[in-house]
Design an enzyme around this catalytic site. Structure first.
Site, mmCIF file in Angstrom:
data_model
loop_
_atom_site.group_PDB
_atom_site.id
_atom_site.type_symbol
_atom_site.label_atom_id
_atom_site.label_comp_id
_atom_site.label_asym_id
_atom_site.label_seq_id
_atom_site.Cartn_x
_atom_site.Cartn_y
_atom_site.Cartn_z
ATOM 1 N N GLY A 46 66.352 -39.604 23.192
ATOM 2 C CA GLY A 46 67.224 -38.858 22.287
ATOM 3 C C GLY A 46 68.197 -39.830 21.652
ATOM 4 O O GLY A 46 68.387 -40.939 22.163
ATOM 5 N N GLN A 51 76.148 -42.181 17.396
ATOM 6 C CA GLN A 51 75.810 -43.367 18.186
ATOM 7 C C GLN A 51 75.406 -44.542 17.307
ATOM 8 O O GLN A 51 75.428 -45.693 17.773
ATOM 9 C CB GLN A 51 74.667 -43.063 19.166
ATOM 10 C CG GLN A 51 75.063 -42.131 20.302
ATOM 11 C CD GLN A 51 73.928 -41.912 21.267
ATOM 12 O OE1 GLN A 51 73.077 -41.050 21.037
ATOM 13 N NE2 GLN A 51 73.882 -42.686 22.327
ATOM 14 N N CYS A 95 72.794 -43.206 29.101
ATOM 15 C CA CYS A 95 73.189 -43.077 27.703
ATOM 16 C C CYS A 95 73.011 -44.435 27.019
ATOM 17 O O CYS A 95 73.388 -45.463 27.577
ATOM 18 C CB CYS A 95 74.650 -42.641 27.602
ATOM 19 S SG CYS A 95 75.192 -42.377 25.895
ATOM 20 N N LEU A 96 72.443 -44.403 25.830
ATOM 21 C CA LEU A 96 72.212 -45.668 25.124
ATOM 22 C C LEU A 96 73.527 -46.317 24.695
ATOM 23 O O LEU A 96 73.558 -47.500 24.383
ATOM 24 C CB LEU A 96 71.298 -45.428 23.916
ATOM 25 C CG LEU A 96 69.878 -44.969 24.286
ATOM 26 C CD1 LEU A 96 69.080 -44.624 23.053
ATOM 27 C CD2 LEU A 96 69.157 -46.022 25.122
ATOM 28 N N HIS A 137 72.776 -33.125 26.019
ATOM 29 C CA HIS A 137 73.406 -34.453 26.019
ATOM 30 C C HIS A 137 73.665 -34.891 24.575
ATOM 31 O O HIS A 137 74.736 -35.422 24.261
ATOM 32 C CB HIS A 137 72.481 -35.458 26.736
ATOM 33 C CG HIS A 137 72.964 -36.875 26.737
ATOM 34 N ND1 HIS A 137 73.380 -37.526 27.873
ATOM 35 C CD2 HIS A 137 73.080 -37.785 25.733
ATOM 36 C CE1 HIS A 137 73.763 -38.772 27.564
ATOM 37 N NE2 HIS A 137 73.580 -38.954 26.275
ATOM 38 N N GLU A 138 72.704 -34.626 23.682
ATOM 39 C CA GLU A 138 72.846 -35.057 22.271
ATOM 40 C C GLU A 138 73.869 -34.208 21.523
ATOM 41 O O GLU A 138 74.661 -34.741 20.740
ATOM 42 C CB GLU A 138 71.488 -34.993 21.549
ATOM 43 C CG GLU A 138 70.393 -35.840 22.166
ATOM 44 C CD GLU A 138 70.802 -37.277 22.439
ATOM 45 O OE1 GLU A 138 70.239 -37.873 23.363
ATOM 46 O OE2 GLU A 138 71.713 -37.804 21.755
ATOM 47 N N HIS A 141 77.241 -35.373 22.123
ATOM 48 C CA HIS A 141 77.594 -36.533 21.297
ATOM 49 C C HIS A 141 78.189 -36.086 19.961
ATOM 50 O O HIS A 141 79.136 -36.688 19.448
ATOM 51 C CB HIS A 141 76.368 -37.416 21.014
ATOM 52 C CG HIS A 141 76.096 -38.462 22.050
ATOM 53 N ND1 HIS A 141 77.004 -39.440 22.399
ATOM 54 C CD2 HIS A 141 74.996 -38.708 22.812
ATOM 55 C CE1 HIS A 141 76.479 -40.235 23.341
ATOM 56 N NE2 HIS A 141 75.254 -39.802 23.602
HETATM 57 O O1 K2U Z 1 71.957 -39.975 23.809
HETATM 58 C C1 K2U Z 1 71.498 -40.959 24.353
HETATM 59 O O2 K2U Z 1 72.182 -41.917 24.733
HETATM 60 C C2 K2U Z 1 70.027 -40.991 24.600
HETATM 61 C C3 K2U Z 1 69.723 -40.765 26.033
HETATM 62 C C4 K2U Z 1 69.352 -39.313 26.130
HETATM 63 C C5 K2U Z 1 69.283 -38.738 27.495
HETATM 64 C C6 K2U Z 1 70.183 -39.083 28.485
HETATM 65 C C7 K2U Z 1 70.086 -38.494 29.737
HETATM 66 C C8 K2U Z 1 69.118 -37.549 30.013
HETATM 67 C C9 K2U Z 1 68.234 -37.206 29.017
HETATM 68 C C10 K2U Z 1 68.326 -37.793 27.769
HETATM 69 C C11 K2U Z 1 68.708 -41.841 26.325
HETATM 70 O O3 K2U Z 1 67.441 -41.389 26.092
HETATM 71 S S1 K2U Z 1 68.944 -42.598 27.875
HETATM 72 C C12 K2U Z 1 67.435 -43.165 28.346
HETATM 73 C C13 K2U Z 1 66.639 -42.164 29.138
HETATM 74 C C14 K2U Z 1 65.279 -42.240 29.078
HETATM 75 C C15 K2U Z 1 64.517 -41.358 29.823
HETATM 76 C C16 K2U Z 1 65.114 -40.377 30.621
HETATM 77 C C17 K2U Z 1 66.499 -40.287 30.653
HETATM 78 C C18 K2U Z 1 67.272 -41.200 29.905
HETATM 79 ZN ZN ZN Z 2 74.023 -40.598 25.120
#
Ligand code: K2U
Ligand code: ZN
Length: 173
Positions: A46, A51, A95-96, A137-138, A141
């Site tokens: 996501g 971001q 979180c990225l 989560h998104e 943000h």
């Molecule tokens: O918003 C973001 O930073 C993207 C996250 C989204 C996310 C975080 C936690 C749980 C679900 C989605 C990134 O995708 S973090 C990388 C990731 C990859 C696989 C599973 C969970 C998190």
């Molecule tokens: Zn995030």
């Protein structure tokens, strides 16, 4: 399509409530494409517009995990949660914008979301599993909320201190 730089916490832009998308322009479509490319390249499942420093209510996601399954890239514009389940689910989130930090976050297990797609067409869907966690989560943000805001103050401060250090080191490179 361009891979965009992902902002790292702490950054004031990650704490802002983003204004809604007002018009559907070619630039918006280009932003959505860039965000999908940036998300896949990270890799992540996501990514929200703030971001990458774009203060607007747009998010992308693709939570398809199976290797040989077809990807399902989604673009959600002006998303709104219209229903949440009583049942909760706990997931170790990352979180990225807060690299290498993970913590358990409890959220509703299922959510219904209404949004406009890239053509401005209204959509509504009920999400469960990782899709439900990700879309919440998104949307957080877009409202300037990070998963660390659900943690105890001490844990949040510890993670923030680590990110300040990481940014200092990256600035020196
Ligand atoms: O918003 C973001 O930073 C993207 C996250 C989204 C996310 C975080 C936690 C749980 C679900 C989605 C990134 O995708 S973090 C990388 C990731 C990859 C696989 C599973 C969970 C998190
Ligand atoms: Zn995030």
């Amino acid at each position: 399509m361009t891979v965009r730089d992902i902002l790292i916490h702490p950054d004031p832009r990650l704490k802002k409530v983003c204004p809604p998308v007002a018009e559907f322009t070619p630039e918006l479509r280009a932003l959505a494409d860039d965000m999908l490319q940036t998300m896949y390249e990270a890799p992540g499942i996501g990514l929200a517009a703030p971001q990458v420093g774009e203060m607007t209510r747009l998010l992308v996601m693709d939570c398809v995990k199976e290797e040989n399954a077809a990807p399902r890239p989604m673009v959600l514009i002006n998303p709104e949660v219209t229903w949440t389940s009583e049942e909760m689910n706990t997931y170790e989130e990352g979180c990225l914008s807060i690299p290498e930090q993970y913590a358990e976050v409890e959220r509703p297990a299922e959510v219904s979301v209404a949004w406009l797609d890239i053509d401005g067409k209204p959509q509504e869907e009920q999400f469960d599993g990782l899709w439900a966690t990700c879309v919440q989560h998104e949307i957080d943000h877009l409202n300037g909320k990070l998963f660390i805001d659900y943690l105890k103050p001490l844990k949040r401060q510890m993670i923030t201190r680590k990110m300040v250090k990481l940014k200092r080191e990256r600035a020196r490179l």
